[in-house]
Design a protein around this motif. Structure first.
Motif, PDB file in Angstrom:
ATOM      1  N   ALA A 129      -3.335  -5.802-124.521  1.00  0.00           N
ATOM      2  CA  ALA A 129      -2.120  -6.108-123.767  1.00  0.00           C
ATOM      3  C   ALA A 129      -1.299  -7.191-124.472  1.00  0.00           C
ATOM      4  N   TRP A 130      -1.982  -8.199-125.025  1.00  0.00           N
ATOM      5  CA  TRP A 130      -1.290  -9.252-125.771  1.00  0.00           C
ATOM      6  C   TRP A 130      -0.644  -8.691-127.035  1.00  0.00           C
ATOM      7  N   ALA A 131      -1.335  -7.773-127.714  1.00  0.00           N
ATOM      8  CA  ALA A 131      -0.801  -7.175-128.939  1.00  0.00           C
ATOM      9  C   ALA A 131       0.463  -6.365-128.635  1.00  0.00           C
ATOM     10  N   ILE A 132       0.430  -5.580-127.554  1.00  0.00           N
ATOM     11  CA  ILE A 132       1.598  -4.789-127.162  1.00  0.00           C
ATOM     12  C   ILE A 132       2.752  -5.701-126.763  1.00  0.00           C
ATOM     13  N   PHE A 133       2.443  -6.733-125.969  1.00  0.00           N
ATOM     14  CA  PHE A 133       3.468  -7.675-125.527  1.00  0.00           C
ATOM     15  C   PHE A 133       4.114  -8.383-126.724  1.00  0.00           C
ATOM     16  N   SER A 134       3.282  -8.859-127.649  1.00  0.00           N
ATOM     17  CA  SER A 134       3.803  -9.571-128.826  1.00  0.00           C
ATOM     18  C   SER A 134       4.646  -8.652-129.699  1.00  0.00           C
ATOM     19  N   GLY A 135       4.160  -7.417-129.903  1.00  0.00           N
ATOM     20  CA  GLY A 135       4.914  -6.455-130.702  1.00  0.00           C
ATOM     21  C   GLY A 135       6.271  -6.135-130.090  1.00  0.00           C
ATOM     22  N   ASP A 136       6.291  -5.961-128.772  1.00  0.00           N
ATOM     23  CA  ASP A 136       7.547  -5.667-128.087  1.00  0.00           C
ATOM     24  C   ASP A 136       8.526  -6.839-128.189  1.00  0.00           C
ATOM     25  N   GLN A 137       8.002  -8.048-128.071  1.00  0.00           N
ATOM     26  CA  GLN A 137       8.856  -9.229-128.180  1.00  0.00           C
ATOM     27  C   GLN A 137       9.470  -9.339-129.584  1.00  0.00           C
TER      28      GLN A 137
END
Length: 202
Positions: A111-119
């Motif tokens: 979830a952190w990886a997806i969130f960071s990538g989206d940001q």
């Protein structure tokens, strides 16, 4: 309401919310899938429109060719939207697999990886789009104080197609902003679930 989706009504009658949570999760995943598809299509469209845009203008006996590489901001926009399209395609496939399997993200690192990538992709697209938009306005309107001429009066077709590409990039960037809030919600609700779980133990 507890982590398992079982709440207690004011009359101390157990109320099950599991079905409501499943419906809500499906809607979130469907919304994410739609957003990522929109971003992928629009970002790819923006990159193709700008990268394939050329116009040759004959001035006296000299031919001048306008292309996106003449403006660094447009080069940056094409690269950024190409990356955004590829990134979105990967996550479209992830969303489809997740919906087929009926799974929900409970892994915090993922979830952190997806969130960071989206940001990162959101800031990249916004920066590239704003830079290209500023350059396009100078080309369209000129700058009399700096004696910059209106380039679009000479290369009308080229500017129109660039404008279409930038418009697609703007919509893709705004969609990325909305998507980043969805990924933030998907991440931070995991911590809310842990809080509910701890409360359920008491």
């Amino acid at each position: 309401m507890s982590y398992l989706g079982v709440g207690v009504s004011p009359g101390n009658v157990p109320v099950h919310h599991g079905n409501d949570l499943k419906v809500f999760d499906k809607r979130v995943r469907l919304g994410e899938l739609i957003l990522r598809c929109v971003i992928c299509i629009l970002a790819l469209l923006a990159a193709l429109l700008i990268a394939s845009d050329t116009q040759v203008k004959k001035i006296f006996s000299i031919q001048k060719k306008a292309q996106f590489t003449d403006m660094k901001a447009l080069v940056f926009l094409v690269i950024a939207n190409g990356i955004a399209a590829a990134y979105s395609m990967v996550h479209v496939l992830r969303c489809i697999v997740s919906m087929v399997r009926g799974t929900v993200i409970f892994s915090k690192p993922l979830a952190w990886a997806i969130f960071s990538g989206d940001q990162i992709m959101t800031y990249l697209c916004l920066t590239a789009t704003s830079s290209a938009l500023q350059g396009a306005l100078f080309a369209k309107l000129g700058e009399p104080t700096l004696q910059w001429m209106k380039v679009c009066t000479m290369y009308g077709k080229f500017c129109n197609q660039v404008g279409e590409g930038i418009a697609s990039a703007v919509i893709a960037s705004l969609s990325m902003v909305i998507l980043s809030t969805v990924s933030a919600f998907s991440l931070f609700r995991l911590y809310g679930n842990n809080k509910d779980k701890n409360n359920a133990r008491w």
